[in-house]
Design an enzyme around this catalytic site. Structure first.
Site, PDB file in Angstrom:
ATOM      1  CG  ASP A 344      -1.904  -0.960   1.356  1.00  0.00           C
ATOM      2  OD1 ASP A 344      -2.256  -1.459   0.298  1.00  0.00           O
ATOM      3  OD2 ASP A 344      -2.400  -1.229   2.465  1.00  0.00           O
TER       4      ASP A 344
HETATM    5  P1  ATP Z   1      -3.459   3.029  -0.004  1.00  0.00           P
HETATM    6  O1  ATP Z   1      -3.489   3.138   1.466  1.00  0.00           O
HETATM    7  O2  ATP Z   1      -3.980   1.748  -0.519  1.00  0.00           O
HETATM    8  O3  ATP Z   1      -2.208   3.476  -0.604  1.00  0.00           O
HETATM    9  P2  ATP Z   1      -5.274   5.182  -0.212  1.00  0.00           P
HETATM   10  O4  ATP Z   1      -5.355   5.343   1.240  1.00  0.00           O
HETATM   11  O5  ATP Z   1      -4.756   6.324  -1.005  1.00  0.00           O
HETATM   12  O6  ATP Z   1      -4.487   3.971  -0.673  1.00  0.00           O
HETATM   13  P3  ATP Z   1      -8.099   4.806  -0.278  1.00  0.00           P
HETATM   14  O7  ATP Z   1      -8.159   4.906   1.185  1.00  0.00           O
HETATM   15  O8  ATP Z   1      -8.832   3.741  -0.996  1.00  0.00           O
HETATM   16  O9  ATP Z   1      -6.647   4.713  -0.799  1.00  0.00           O
HETATM   17  O10 ATP Z   1      -8.550   6.220  -0.861  1.00  0.00           O
HETATM   18  C1  ATP Z   1      -8.751   6.412  -2.232  1.00  0.00           C
HETATM   19  C2  ATP Z   1      -9.147   7.837  -2.470  1.00  0.00           C
HETATM   20  O11 ATP Z   1     -10.371   8.103  -1.810  1.00  0.00           O
HETATM   21  C3  ATP Z   1      -8.160   8.844  -1.923  1.00  0.00           C
HETATM   22  O12 ATP Z   1      -7.180   9.161  -2.860  1.00  0.00           O
HETATM   23  C4  ATP Z   1      -9.045  10.034  -1.626  1.00  0.00           C
HETATM   24  O13 ATP Z   1      -9.209  10.799  -2.769  1.00  0.00           O
HETATM   25  C5  ATP Z   1     -10.371   9.408  -1.258  1.00  0.00           C
HETATM   26  N1  ATP Z   1     -10.539   9.303   0.194  1.00  0.00           N
HETATM   27  C6  ATP Z   1      -9.788   8.603   1.042  1.00  0.00           C
HETATM   28  N2  ATP Z   1     -10.236   8.716   2.303  1.00  0.00           N
HETATM   29  C7  ATP Z   1     -11.322   9.498   2.258  1.00  0.00           C
HETATM   30  C8  ATP Z   1     -12.258   9.992   3.217  1.00  0.00           C
HETATM   31  N3  ATP Z   1     -12.180   9.693   4.502  1.00  0.00           N
HETATM   32  N4  ATP Z   1     -13.255  10.784   2.786  1.00  0.00           N
HETATM   33  C9  ATP Z   1     -13.373  11.078   1.484  1.00  0.00           C
HETATM   34  N5  ATP Z   1     -12.540  10.645   0.544  1.00  0.00           N
HETATM   35  C10 ATP Z   1     -11.525   9.895   0.887  1.00  0.00           C
END
Ligand code: ATP
Length: 920
Positions: A344
């Site tokens: 990740d």
């Molecule tokens: P990883 O941890 O796998 O590297 P990540 O944390 O970037 O990935 P996700 O948590 O799936 O991946 O988030 C994907 C996208 O969703 C983010 O890039 C952001 O734009 C949006 N996002 C993440 N968390 C939130 C939240 N709490 N509220 C709204 N949008 C969010």
């Protein structure tokens, strides 16, 4: 309180109250009965209740009794062979031999017992490190505590992937579904709702209860704890959740089988020799029998299983010290063979310390000044009030995190990205707590990685309802029709402007979030309400790579391990961060959407080359693992490698409930200790306590070291048994006096070999180990070169033993003296051989080789002490039939050891030159 079995937990703090099933009570009633305020218990009250109610844990399963454990030690083939030898030697009148063998049996069983106890202790310490946690509201804000500290009356928050920590009466549910298979056997997830029921249904139908041990599959929820520990439903059928993992691995099992096979062979050949000898030779039966006992004892590697499990236990401990807790033992072997790590991004490769560094609102781009989570800071240029206010409201209201300022430092609770938005509100001179009080939340759609946004519905004191949305820009923009404007209020959405702005922020490595809003008339929120939104703007968040991760990526590349980043973030952000981390081929990005368009074969073709995967969902992870495992080696096309048999050995990290299938499918599933859900931890073989990629690479290094040490243990122990048994067979078949007696062999095997071999478990990694490519998935522990080495050294030992014996006879004319010289020569050969085992061929004669580890010098001191007792203590002389050696005898024995070292070094050196010349 004593709830009636099979019904529902009842609520009665005080026994005077009639016990009503919790599912039939309203939440208000339950809160009143349990004296549980809506903003949570105070820490002091919770501590008092914990004392009264006891810990929220299930009673430990009773371990096996001492006798059973002792019997398990005794009931193995070696001990049974030795026990029969005890009886027969006693019957033959060799009381002394009989007593010594008995002493060996007892010490072997005791050593096994102590060692098993140690291993169990180590494992239970690990289980303790992985104790589940729970999100509760205490002292007015949400916090994570050990699940064991929950008490009745606590307010608990549930998220996807959580294991429900106690029996809970739900008061708020958002698409909450639980997997209750553990209680009801029903494999389909059950939807939950908070309304009270009119009758007490079977457990599976109590839709307003979340029972301890069940798993949150979807949605979020909140509720009041009504029963903990053994009073919970799972507590009543306790014993079910006792998860144990033994110190057993495929390699150990393989070695166990090998040792058993060897023991059987030795016993059978011993019996044959006994029969043949009785029939053919004129040796008296008693002498022949003792010789055969010697042969049996010589052939069985008694200490090997102990040495191998100690090596594993030491490995588990050092991995835990480096923040990687092994949940399933086989992983400790597999992790050393990993050839691809899929990681990740957020929090593992990056620090997960977010900071809003830029924003675009209306048609204005601004930079945000400030340091980390410090509340002071601001914009490089002011922003019109008409733009700034909606931006602050969206950032503050569509947000579940909270900040706690403490003596100038700011502590964050919740998601670091949401905390960064709260900090932004402060930097824009707003107060998120006041805004939230002014605009209470009516409903919400929690964040879900599937649709990548979150929405809340809030109303102000004039009864105005407003919907706030934040999420990945693509997800939000496609639901927007207009955008905020500082003069007009609202204008048509300028798609191109925003696409350029997203690109500008993302290619700088920033995580981009879009904020939007809409007036809403209802008091409930559905996904279908999220359309025709008005875009407020974008915020860019910096989450710098961990500096230690940059070094760890380079270490992986040197070790022939490819690193792949799999993230839910934007492709450009992912690519920019990947470049900073030094990932190979970071410019080529495959998005989840593109991945969906590839069939399995096409994916297998490109998975080796592409190292950055963006906007992926957990299902993509599973496909990637499978593609890597079935394709070549999963490395990029820069000529690093050829095809590896059996595909790549994949380590995959994950944190969410939906990551569980990929974690299970990977060769080593690795869950995050901090941000990982309980479901992910349970599906994984290793848990990283600090979520840090560098710890993962340290674990790979430990895994390689453990494997190296296991091999060293085998390479050291087997030739000793080989040399001894070949010597005895030669003597028996040749009609030669036995150069070493059965008891003397027991002495060498149980004392000197074990003392010396033990040090191998503590050997540090060989220099250059992380510059070697990973071993093949199916490499045999007892490889052909190792088997050859075992044979070669066995023969050297044979020559040494006979040479020393003959020299002893010529020197003194006494058989006791000659066999003492032979035993000393054998021990010296073991000692010098140990140094050649520790280092690759040809490198043992070096300062580093002789300096060794502190533990080796302790072992040598212990060995000299024990050998002195053998040589000079009268009691030992009588027992083992040994005689004090003189200086020339000691020199001959040492000479045998030095000769073994020199011969093996010379052979290593010649082999090295041969390989260099022939490009092997
Ligand atoms: P990883 O941890 O796998 O590297 P990540 O944390 O970037 O990935 P996700 O948590 O799936 O991946 O988030 C994907 C996208 O969703 C983010 O890039 C952001 O734009 C949006 N996002 C993440 N968390 C939130 C939240 N709490 N509220 C709204 N949008 C969010």
């Amino acid at each position: 309180m004593t709830p009636c079995a099979g019904t529902s937990p009842t609520v009665a703090v005080d026994n005077a109250l009639p016990a009503t099933p919790a599912c039939q009570c309203s939440v208000a009633d339950i809160r009143a009965r349990l004296q549980a305020p809506t903003d949570g218990l105070s820490s002091a009250e919770a501590a008092t209740r914990l004392q009264q109610q006891g810990s929220n844990s299930l009673p430990q399963a009773r371990g096996r009794s001492l006798w059973r454990r002792l019997w398990a030690q005794i009931s193995n083939l070696l001990i049974l062979v030795l026990l029969s030898a005890v009886v027969i030697t006693a019957l033959l009148g060799h009381t002394l031999d009989s007593l010594v063998i008995l002493a060996v049996v007892i010490s072997q069983a005791l050593i096994g017992l102590v060692q098993e106890g140690r291993a169990e202790q180590a494992l239970s310490a690990i289980r303790h490190m992985l104790a589940p946690t729970a999100s509760v509201i205490r002292d007015g804000h949400s916090q994570r505590i050990a699940a064991a500290e929950l008490v009745a009356g606590d307010t608990v928050l549930l998220e996807p992937g959580d294991r429900v920590p106690a029996d809970i009466r739900l008061e708020r549910c958002h698409s909450l579904s639980l997997d209750e298979a553990i209680l009801t056997g029903e494999s389909l997830a059950v939807e939950k709702q908070p309304e009270a029921l009119t009758s007490t249904n079977a457990l599976g139908d109590q839709s307003n209860m979340a029972f301890s041990g069940t798993l949150v599959v979807r949605g979020t929820g909140r509720g009041v704890v009504v029963a903990t520990g053994s009073r919970s439903e799972i507590g009543r059928i306790s014993g079910l959740l006792q998860q144990t993992t033994g110190l057993q691995t495929p390699l150990l099992a393989q070695m166990d089988r090998f040792a058993r096979l060897m023991a059987t062979l030795v016993v059978v050949s011993g019996l044959l020799i006994l029969l043949l000898g009785y029939w053919l030779s004129d040796l008296p039966f008693a002498d022949l029998f003792i010789a055969v006992v010697g042969l049996t004892v010589a052939g069985i590697p008694e200490g090997l299983p102990a040495i191998l499990s100690i090596t594993l236990a030491v490995g588990v401990r050092s991995m835990a010290r480096r923040q990687a807790v092994v949940r399933r033992m086989p992983a400790i072997e597999t992790i050393g063979a990993v050839s691809v790590i899929c990681s990740d991004k957020t929090g593992t490769l990056t620090r997960n310390e977010m900071m809003v560094s830029a924003l675009a609102c209306g048609a204005h781009y601004r930079q945000v000044r400030g340091d980390g989570y410090a509340l002071d800071g601001g914009l490089n240029e002011p922003l019109a009030e008409t733009l700034q206010t909606p931006l602050m409201l969206a950032a503050a209201l569509c947000n579940d995190a909270s900040l706690q300022a403490d003596n100038g430092t700011v502590k964050i609770h919740g998601d670091p990205m949401e905390a960064a938005l709260q900090v932004l509100v402060h930097r824009l001179d707003g107060d998120p707590v006041r805004l939230a009080q002014h605009w209470p939340r009516t409903d919400e759609i929690p964040f879900d990685a599937e649709y990548r946004l979150m929405a809340t519905l809030n109303h102000d004191h004039q009864g105005r309802h407003q919907l706030w949305v934040k999420g990945a820009p693509e997800a939000v923009l496609q639901r927007c029709r207009s955008q905020l404007d500082e003069t007009e209020g609202s204008v048509t959405l300028a798609q191109d402007y925003w696409s350029d702005m997203i690109e500008r922020l993302a290619s700088d490595g920033q995580r981009v979030l879009a904020l939007a809003c809409k007036e809403h008339s209802g008091s409930e929120l559905e996904m279908t309400d999220l359309n025709d939104l008005q875009l407020i703007g974008l915020v860019g968040l910096m989450d710098p790579p961990r500096s230690e991760a940059i070094a760890a990526v380079a270490e992986c590349h040197a070790a022939g391990i490819e690193v792949k980043m799999i993230t839910g973030d934007h492709g450009l952000t992912a690519s920019a961060i990947a470049a900073r981390l030094g990932l190979h081929n970071s410019a080529e990005v495959l998005t989840g959407k593109q991945l969906d368009e590839l069939d399995d074969q096409a994916l297998q073709d490109c998975v080796g080359r592409v190292n950055v995967y963006a906007r992926t969902s957990p299902e993509h992870k599973l496909r990637l693992v499978q593609a890597l495992q079935s394709c070549g080696d999963g490395r990029n096309g820069d000529g690093l490698s050829g095809k590896r048999q059996g595909g790549a050995v994949v380590a995959m990290t994950g944190d969410g409930v939906n990551d569980a299938p990929a974690l299970k499918a990977a060769d080593v599933g690795i869950a995050m200790g901090h941000k990982g859900s309980q479901a992910a931890r349970e599906a994984s073989a290793v848990v990283l306590l600090d979520d840090n990629f560098a710890s993962l690479v340290a674990a790979v290094k430990e895994g390689r070291t453990v494997y190296q040490n296991l091999k060293k243990g085998i390479a050291f122990m087997l030739p000793i048994n080989g040399g001894e048994s070949i010597s005895l067979m030669v003597a028996l078949l040749w009609g030669h006096t036995l150069p070493i007696s059965a008891l003397q062999i027991l002495w060498v095997n149980m004392i000197s070999s074990v003392i010396l071999a033990m040090t191998l478990a503590f050997e540090p990694a060989l220099p250059g180990m992380m510059q070697q490519p990973p071993r093949a998935r199916n490499e045999a522990l007892l490889s052909r070169p190792l088997a050859w080495k075992v044979l070669q050294v066995s023969l050297l030992f044979l020559v040494g033993i006979f040479a020393a014996w003959h020299w002893g006879m010529a020197h003194s004319g006494s058989e006791a003296f000659a066999s003492t010289v032979a035993v000393n020569a054998l021990v010296a050969m073991e000692l010098f051989y140990l140094f050649t085992v520790r280092y690759p061929p040809g490198q043992a004669i070096s300062w580093q080789g002789f300096k060794g580890t502190p533990v080796i010098w302790v072992a040598i001191a212990a060995l000299i002490l024990m050998q002195s007792l053998f040589n000079w203590l009268p009691l030992f002389q009588r027992t083992f039939n040994s005689m004090a050696p003189d200086l020339p005898a000691l020199m001959v024995a040492t000479g045998c050891g030095v000769a073994v070292l020199l011969i093996l070094q010379l052979e290593g050196w010649i082999r090295g030159r041969w390989c260099n010349n022939h490009g092997d």
